[in-house]
Write an enzyme that holds these catalytic residues in place. Structure first.
Site, short mmCIF file in Angstrom:
data_model
loop_
_atom_site.label_atom_id
_atom_site.label_comp_id
_atom_site.label_asym_id
_atom_site.label_seq_id
_atom_site.Cartn_x
_atom_site.Cartn_y
_atom_site.Cartn_z
N PRO A 356 36.54 -44.27 -35.43
CA PRO A 356 36.75 -44.00 -34.02
C PRO A 356 35.24 -44.07 -33.46
O PRO A 356 34.46 -43.29 -33.56
CB PRO A 356 37.23 -42.67 -33.54
CG PRO A 356 37.27 -41.81 -34.89
CD PRO A 356 36.83 -42.71 -35.90
N ASP A 532 30.26 -42.78 -35.77
CA ASP A 532 31.88 -42.12 -36.12
C ASP A 532 31.92 -40.99 -35.26
O ASP A 532 31.44 -39.76 -35.85
CB ASP A 532 31.76 -42.05 -37.71
CG ASP A 532 33.08 -41.57 -38.29
OD1 ASP A 532 33.84 -41.46 -37.26
OD2 ASP A 532 33.53 -41.83 -39.27
N HIS A 533 32.85 -40.84 -34.31
CA HIS A 533 33.03 -39.68 -33.58
C HIS A 533 33.70 -38.45 -34.41
O HIS A 533 34.08 -37.34 -34.01
CB HIS A 533 33.90 -39.89 -32.34
CG HIS A 533 33.44 -39.06 -31.19
ND1 HIS A 533 33.12 -37.90 -31.55
CD2 HIS A 533 33.41 -39.41 -29.77
CE1 HIS A 533 32.84 -37.25 -30.14
NE2 HIS A 533 32.93 -38.02 -29.15
N ARG A 534 34.57 -38.92 -35.58
CA ARG A 534 35.03 -37.90 -36.36
C ARG A 534 33.88 -37.15 -36.96
O ARG A 534 34.23 -35.78 -37.28
CB ARG A 534 35.79 -38.52 -37.72
CG ARG A 534 37.01 -39.36 -37.36
CD ARG A 534 37.50 -40.06 -38.53
NE ARG A 534 36.48 -40.98 -39.03
CZ ARG A 534 36.65 -41.73 -40.16
NH1 ARG A 534 37.76 -41.19 -40.85
NH2 ARG A 534 35.57 -42.29 -40.86
#
Ligand code: CAO
Length: 560
Positions: A356, A532-534
């Site tokens: 994401p 990476d928004h994780r």
């Protein structure tokens, strides 16, 4: 009004033919000879017709059932069949009853031309030559012989396909009436044939032959075999019927020429497609009128297996991008893609679909950096090198990464673990004629600007000369993609997973910047940080990028 059970007629001795389609439902009104179900054996696809008109009151089969001659298919409430007994209970009708209903059976009468040749010696060799004709194909007219599936010298088994015939509406495979060896082909693909035309000579065992000749069929007279090359010498007439010596008409019941999806294929191809799990509608047919051949299916499967799964479709239910025939719109020049391009496409698709992405933007004021860089020009020349903004970017990133270690971490254990790294190897995207490569500069935090500058030049050169070794492209914790030398005001790079962040660098330009009392010209460098928004939250990214901007705006901070 009586209930009539319609059963499977003679299907050429096929046992356990599978129900692949049920074409009627309870309550439907069916007409005489209307197709009720579609059966498929390993040799033929058959539509079973209604032997009675009436209303369907019960369906006795389901898709997947295995049926043989005499098995019940549906019960219909038939009108005006006074002579027929009521059938209150569901049960299989004897084959003898059902076969009367099958329109395909009638051509088996003695006027058909089957064939036993008498050319072979009936003696010591213990073999004899059988001439195999076109069986009843449900039409008096000519049909095209589109394929010959056997060749002289080939050993075949009873039921193997000999030829494929094709009319306007149907494609049919003619099965061999006996096991034996093909001696001679009497026809060639592309001609028109009709019932009775001799197709080939088959050498069969005398024992097999004698069993068949007990009931031998008459041979077609010359006029009924317009295209056959068979001669009176090779085709001996016989007066009797020979069910075993000629293909059963039912066994070659025509396969519908094109199904609901418009696919045009024979039964063997359909069966193979089901075994492979290939939707036939996706296979381009190369046969006459677009008929899908076995070769087409093989080519389709081969291509599918050799293609990287994410090239056009990501799987996971994401619909593939349809193929377009661009040549329809003008001249085209299709070129095979390089291995590197295809690999990059895979990596990009994988990262894009798994990560994401968020991208954050900022501008660094590199006026002072550029002045300093300009002041190094003479020294660089003395050293035999040149210095671009890239080594400064690398160095500033290493400082900001060490201060924000999450930006150089990676996910592991399916997301259960975050792996922090105590090293600082940074990848640098290099644009080469062959495609995109990302060499990795090791221990950026421990190297001087001069060292970094030399390494940038060296690795970019190796990349363009295709001389990078695998270990020179591994181990990166973060990447920089600089399009500054090319142009552009900003872009959103794709995270080079399993890294969790990447810096996009665009072209610096002189901008008017308000200094509190006036606009002053400053050299501004556009930066974009994708992450990476994780793993990285906006706060993490904001802190990192703000620090990076400060470092580039005042490079003295890099040593603090
Ligand atoms: N703004 C303005 N000018 C810049 C600049 C920037 N951000 N970055 C570099 N320049 C200048 C350089 O100073 C140089 O000019 P001079 O020769 O006058 O000094 C010129 O642009 C060319 O620089 P360069 O690109 O050859 O060198 P580099 O060290 O900046 O970059 C490399 C090296 C390998 C990163 C670069 O050549 C390259 O391949 N970039 C493309 C990366 C890429 O394709 N990214 C996309 C990946 S996703 O598709």
């Amino acid at each position: 009004m009586t209930n009539k059970t319609i059963t499977v007629p003679d299907i050429g001795g096929a046992e356990g033919a599978e129900v692949v389609e049920v074409l009627v439902a309870v309550g439907d009104r069916v007409e005489l000879e209307q197709s009720l179900i579609v059966l498929e054996s390993d040799k033929a696809s058959m539509e079973i017709p209604a032997s009675e008109a009436g209303d369907v009151v019960e369906i006795r089969v389901a898709v997947g059932d295995q049926l043989s001659e005499g098995d019940a298919v549906v019960v219909v409430k038939a009108a005006g069949a006074a002579s027929e007994a009521e059938e209150p209970q569901a049960q299989s009708t004897p084959a003898s009853q059902s076969t009367a209903a099958a329109p395909q059976q009638e051509p088996m009468a003695s006027d058909q031309q089957a064939t036993q040749s008498a050319t072979a010696s009936e003696s010591a060799a213990a073999t004899t030559i059988m001439v195999v004709p076109v069986p009843d194909i449900g039409t008096d007219g000519d049909v095209d012989l589109v394929e010959i599936a056997v060749e002289p010298g080939q050993r075949i088994e009873e039921g193997d396909s000999l030829v494929v015939l094709e009319s306007d509406k149907a494609s049919m495979e003619v099965p061999s009436p006996a096991s034996g060896t093909v001696v001679k082909l009497l026809v060639e693909a592309g001609i028109a044939v009709r019932e009775g035309v001799a197709l080939l000579e088959l050498e069969v065992s005398a024992r097999q032959s004698s069993a068949q000749t007990d009931a031998q069929a008459a041979v077609a007279d010359a006029s009924s075999a317009p295209v056959s090359e068979s001669t009176p010498e090779t085709v001996a007439a016989a007066e009797s019927t020979a069910p075993a010596a000629k293909p059963s008409a039912a066994a070659v019941v025509s396969d519908v020429a094109s199904d609901a999806s418009g696919v045009y294929a024979g039964p063997a191809v359909r069966k193979l497609a089901r075994e492979f799990g290939v939707p036939l509608a996706q296979v381009t047919g190369s046969g006459p009128r677009g008929r899908v051949l076995k070769e087409d299916l093989h080519a389709f499967v081969k291509k599918a297996l050799s293609q990287p799964p994410a090239a056009t479709s990501s799987g996971a239910g994401i619909p593939p991008i349809p193929e377009v025939d661009f040549a329809k719109f003008g001249a085209t020049d299709p070129q095979p893609r390089s291995r590197l391009d295809k690999l990059t496409a895979d990596n990009m698709s994988r990262a894009w679909l798994n990560v994401p992405h968020v991208t954050q933007f900022d501008d660094a004021d590199i006026t002072d950096l550029e002045a300093f860089r300009a002041s190094l020009k003479a020294e660089a020349e003395r050293r035999g090198t040149k210095i671009t903004p890239m080594p400064f970017l690398l160095k500033a990133c290493s400082v900001a990464l060490n201060a924000n270690p999450k930006l150089k971490a990676s996910l592991a254990d399916g997301g259960e673990t975050l792996v922090y790294k105590h090293y600082c190897h940074i990848g640098m995207a290099v644009d080469t004629p062959n495609g995109l490569v990302v060499p990795v500069i090791r221990d950026v935090d421990q190297k001087s600007i001069w060292e970094l500058s030399e390494e940038v030049i060296e690795l970019a050169g190796l990349a363009r000369d295709k001389k990078l070794k695998p270990d020179q492209m591994q181990g990166g914790v973060f990447s920089i993609s600089s399009l500054g030398g090319i142009g552009g005001r900003g872009f959103t790079p794709i995270v080079n997973s399993p890294e969790v962040a990447i810096l996009g660098v665009s072209k610096a330009s002189t901008q008017p910047v308000w200094d509190g009392s006036q606009f002053v010209p400053r050299t501004m460098l556009p930066l974009s940080l994708s992450y990476d928004h994780r793993v990285i939250n906006g706060g993490d990214a904001g802190r990192f990028l703000t620090q990076l901007v400060e470092l580039l705006s005042d490079i003295r901070r890099m040593v603090m």
